[in-house]
Design an enzyme around this catalytic site. Structure first.
Site, PDB file in Angstrom:
ATOM      1  N   ARG A  88     -10.134   0.269   8.006  1.00  0.00           N
ATOM      2  CA  ARG A  88      -9.693  -0.902   8.689  1.00  0.00           C
ATOM      3  C   ARG A  88     -10.682  -1.680   9.301  1.00  0.00           C
ATOM      4  NH1 ARG A  88      -3.664   0.238   8.683  1.00  0.00           N
ATOM      5  NH2 ARG A  88      -2.744  -1.651   9.071  1.00  0.00           N
ATOM      6  N   ARG A  97      12.083  -5.910   4.643  1.00  0.00           N
ATOM      7  CA  ARG A  97      11.813  -4.368   5.112  1.00  0.00           C
ATOM      8  C   ARG A  97      12.564  -4.035   6.310  1.00  0.00           C
ATOM      9  NH1 ARG A  97       6.124  -1.636   5.460  1.00  0.00           N
ATOM     10  NH2 ARG A  97       5.969  -2.880   7.284  1.00  0.00           N
ATOM     11  N   LYS A 152       1.058  -1.007   0.098  1.00  0.00           N
ATOM     12  CA  LYS A 152      -0.049  -0.090  -0.154  1.00  0.00           C
ATOM     13  C   LYS A 152       0.889   1.180  -0.195  1.00  0.00           C
ATOM     14  CE  LYS A 152      -2.021  -1.117   3.916  1.00  0.00           C
ATOM     15  NZ  LYS A 152      -1.463  -2.412   4.298  1.00  0.00           N
ATOM     16  N   ARG A 162      -0.942  -9.285  13.288  1.00  0.00           N
ATOM     17  CA  ARG A 162      -1.376  -8.359  12.297  1.00  0.00           C
ATOM     18  C   ARG A 162      -2.347  -8.884  11.425  1.00  0.00           C
ATOM     19  NH1 ARG A 162       3.832  -5.459  10.961  1.00  0.00           N
ATOM     20  NH2 ARG A 162       2.985  -4.319   9.146  1.00  0.00           N
ATOM     21  N   ARG A 209      10.760  -0.013  12.137  1.00  0.00           N
ATOM     22  CA  ARG A 209       9.329  -0.295  12.684  1.00  0.00           C
ATOM     23  C   ARG A 209       9.174  -1.538  13.731  1.00  0.00           C
ATOM     24  NH1 ARG A 209       4.744   0.130   8.113  1.00  0.00           N
ATOM     25  NH2 ARG A 209       3.748  -1.154   9.635  1.00  0.00           N
TER      26      ARG A 209
HETATM   27  P1  AP5 Z   1       4.635  -1.563   1.758  1.00  0.00           P
HETATM   28  O1  AP5 Z   1       4.477  -0.694   0.711  1.00  0.00           O
HETATM   29  O2  AP5 Z   1       5.644  -0.902   2.929  1.00  0.00           O
HETATM   30  O3  AP5 Z   1       3.541  -2.312   2.571  1.00  0.00           O
HETATM   31  P2  AP5 Z   1       2.157  -1.899   2.992  1.00  0.00           P
HETATM   32  O4  AP5 Z   1       1.037  -2.556   2.645  1.00  0.00           O
HETATM   33  O5  AP5 Z   1       2.159  -0.264   3.349  1.00  0.00           O
HETATM   34  O6  AP5 Z   1       2.532  -2.613   4.605  1.00  0.00           O
HETATM   35  P3  AP5 Z   1       2.588  -2.143   5.955  1.00  0.00           P
HETATM   36  O7  AP5 Z   1       3.377  -2.972   6.964  1.00  0.00           O
HETATM   37  O8  AP5 Z   1       2.911  -0.455   6.163  1.00  0.00           O
HETATM   38  O9  AP5 Z   1       0.927  -2.404   6.373  1.00  0.00           O
HETATM   39  P4  AP5 Z   1       0.308  -2.263   7.668  1.00  0.00           P
HETATM   40  O10 AP5 Z   1      -0.989  -2.139   7.324  1.00  0.00           O
HETATM   41  O11 AP5 Z   1       0.413  -3.476   8.333  1.00  0.00           O
HETATM   42  O12 AP5 Z   1       0.851  -0.987   8.438  1.00  0.00           O
HETATM   43  P5  AP5 Z   1       0.257   0.444   8.638  1.00  0.00           P
HETATM   44  O13 AP5 Z   1       1.516   1.355   8.773  1.00  0.00           O
HETATM   45  O14 AP5 Z   1      -0.854   0.740   8.053  1.00  0.00           O
HETATM   46  O15 AP5 Z   1       5.801  -2.810   1.432  1.00  0.00           O
HETATM   47  C1  AP5 Z   1       6.254  -3.878   2.424  1.00  0.00           C
HETATM   48  C2  AP5 Z   1       7.417  -4.344   1.860  1.00  0.00           C
HETATM   49  O16 AP5 Z   1       7.566  -4.972   0.491  1.00  0.00           O
HETATM   50  C3  AP5 Z   1       8.531  -3.200   1.435  1.00  0.00           C
HETATM   51  O17 AP5 Z   1       9.656  -3.424   1.892  1.00  0.00           O
HETATM   52  C4  AP5 Z   1       8.418  -3.027  -0.168  1.00  0.00           C
HETATM   53  O18 AP5 Z   1       9.640  -2.713  -0.703  1.00  0.00           O
HETATM   54  C5  AP5 Z   1       7.967  -4.404  -0.572  1.00  0.00           C
HETATM   55  N1  AP5 Z   1       7.455  -4.362  -1.668  1.00  0.00           N
HETATM   56  C6  AP5 Z   1       6.059  -3.656  -2.157  1.00  0.00           C
HETATM   57  N2  AP5 Z   1       5.658  -3.983  -3.132  1.00  0.00           N
HETATM   58  C7  AP5 Z   1       6.157  -5.110  -3.600  1.00  0.00           C
HETATM   59  C8  AP5 Z   1       5.971  -6.107  -4.782  1.00  0.00           C
HETATM   60  N3  AP5 Z   1       5.120  -5.782  -5.639  1.00  0.00           N
HETATM   61  N4  AP5 Z   1       7.130  -7.036  -5.088  1.00  0.00           N
HETATM   62  C9  AP5 Z   1       8.143  -7.204  -3.955  1.00  0.00           C
HETATM   63  N5  AP5 Z   1       8.131  -6.244  -2.701  1.00  0.00           N
HETATM   64  C10 AP5 Z   1       7.373  -5.465  -2.551  1.00  0.00           C
HETATM   65  O19 AP5 Z   1      -0.356   0.273  10.330  1.00  0.00           O
HETATM   66  C11 AP5 Z   1       0.433  -0.130  11.404  1.00  0.00           C
HETATM   67  C12 AP5 Z   1      -0.387  -0.314  12.680  1.00  0.00           C
HETATM   68  O20 AP5 Z   1      -1.053   1.059  12.766  1.00  0.00           O
HETATM   69  C13 AP5 Z   1      -1.516  -1.086  12.678  1.00  0.00           C
HETATM   70  O21 AP5 Z   1      -0.885  -2.506  12.914  1.00  0.00           O
HETATM   71  C14 AP5 Z   1      -2.409  -0.459  13.693  1.00  0.00           C
HETATM   72  O22 AP5 Z   1      -1.726  -1.018  15.050  1.00  0.00           O
HETATM   73  C15 AP5 Z   1      -2.270   0.994  13.508  1.00  0.00           C
HETATM   74  N6  AP5 Z   1      -3.280   1.470  12.490  1.00  0.00           N
HETATM   75  C16 AP5 Z   1      -2.926   1.979  11.380  1.00  0.00           C
HETATM   76  N7  AP5 Z   1      -4.056   2.353  10.667  1.00  0.00           N
HETATM   77  C17 AP5 Z   1      -4.889   2.061  11.319  1.00  0.00           C
HETATM   78  C18 AP5 Z   1      -6.420   2.151  11.451  1.00  0.00           C
HETATM   79  N8  AP5 Z   1      -7.151   2.637  10.259  1.00  0.00           N
HETATM   80  N9  AP5 Z   1      -7.285   1.586  12.541  1.00  0.00           N
HETATM   81  C19 AP5 Z   1      -6.576   1.052  13.475  1.00  0.00           C
HETATM   82  N10 AP5 Z   1      -5.272   1.093  13.731  1.00  0.00           N
HETATM   83  C20 AP5 Z   1      -4.670   1.379  12.616  1.00  0.00           C
HETATM   84 MG    MG Z   2       2.403   1.180   4.981  1.00  0.00          MG
END
Ligand code: AP5
Ligand code: MG
Length: 189
Positions: free
Chosen positions: A88, A127, A13, A146, A135
């Site tokens: 989410r 990552r 994402k 997660r 992180r």
């Molecule tokens: P990346 O692009 O970073 O993936 P992502 O989907 O953004 O993954 P996240 O780990 O950020 O998702 P998340 O939903 O758990 O975390 P968030 O910060 O939202 O890619 C990942 C890796 O893969 C990178 O190294 C990239 O280079 C590689 N990659 C990407 N595309 C690729 C491809 N096509 N091929 C190969 N490699 C690839 O949330 C964190 C925490 O915050 C949650 O757990 C929760 O506690 C809280 N939180 C956030 N939002 C909310 C909400 N709305 N409600 C409640 N709690 C929330």
């Molecule tokens: Mg992300």
């Protein structure tokens, strides 16, 4: 144009949102990044969020909806936003609908990035090593939690948007550029 990038942790994402910001001048609203900024700033919310993020749970709907509502009220969002990591839960999706209706904003697409679960573990491990463990939730144990939370609370948002005709799916197992290409096709459709 306002879109949602949807998918499990590590789906890509943030990676795809960054490309859309660069190529189309859209504004990325990542709730995860906002929470991590609050943690870095040492705010009260940050202190509370850190505990929750570190165990892989979700921060409460009220807090998250309030955060997006505040951010969406800022002028730069008028150019179009990419919601990354929000909504989410079905409750967040319902609140977003109400917020958009009130602000007279329309949602163009919900783009689901679909990735095999094994690949997610590899990506998060990657990552973690690339960023030197920046992180605190980038490890296999917290990722497993997660993912459980994703299946229980977040995946039910997909049928919600499917019923509204908003849902599109891209193959997130492809290369980053190929995924971008699929997303670009949806945005120009
Ligand atoms: P990346 O692009 O970073 O993936 P992502 O989907 O953004 O993954 P996240 O780990 O950020 O998702 P998340 O939903 O758990 O975390 P968030 O910060 O939202 O890619 C990942 C890796 O893969 C990178 O190294 C990239 O280079 C590689 N990659 C990407 N595309 C690729 C491809 N096509 N091929 C190969 N490699 C690839 O949330 C964190 C925490 O915050 C949650 O757990 C929760 O506690 C809280 N939180 C956030 N939002 C909310 C909400 N709305 N409600 C409640 N709690 C929330
Ligand atoms: Mg992300």
């Amino acid at each position: 144009m306002n879109i949602i990038l949807f998918g499990p942790p590590g789906a890509g994402k943030g990676t795809q949102a960054a490309k859309l910001v660069e190529e189309r001048g859209m504004v990325q609203l990542s709730t995860g990044d906002m929470l991590r900024a609050a943690i870095s700033a040492g705010t009260e919310l940050g202190l509370k969020a850190k505990e929750i993020i570190d165990r892989g749970d979700l921060v409460s709907d009220d807090i998250m909806v309030g955060m997006i509502n505040d951010r969406m009220s800022q002028d730069d969002c008028k150019a179009g936003v990419i919601l990354d990591g929000f909504p989410r839960t079905v409750a967040q999706a319902e609140a977003l609908d109400a917020m958009f209706a009130e602000k007279n904003i329309t949602l163009a697409h919900v783009i689901e990035i679909k990735v095999d679960e094994n690949a997610l573990f590899a990506r998060i491990e990657n990552r973690a090593s690339e960023t030197g463990g920046e992180r605190s939730d980038d490890n296999a144990d917290v990722l497993a939690k997660r993912l459980k939370v994703y299946h229980e609370n977040t995946a039910p948002v997909l049928p919600y948007y499917e019923a509204k005709g908003h849902l599109k799916t891209v193959d997130g197992m492809k290369s980053i550029d190929d995924v971008s290409h699929e997303i670009a096709q949806i945005l120009t459709s």
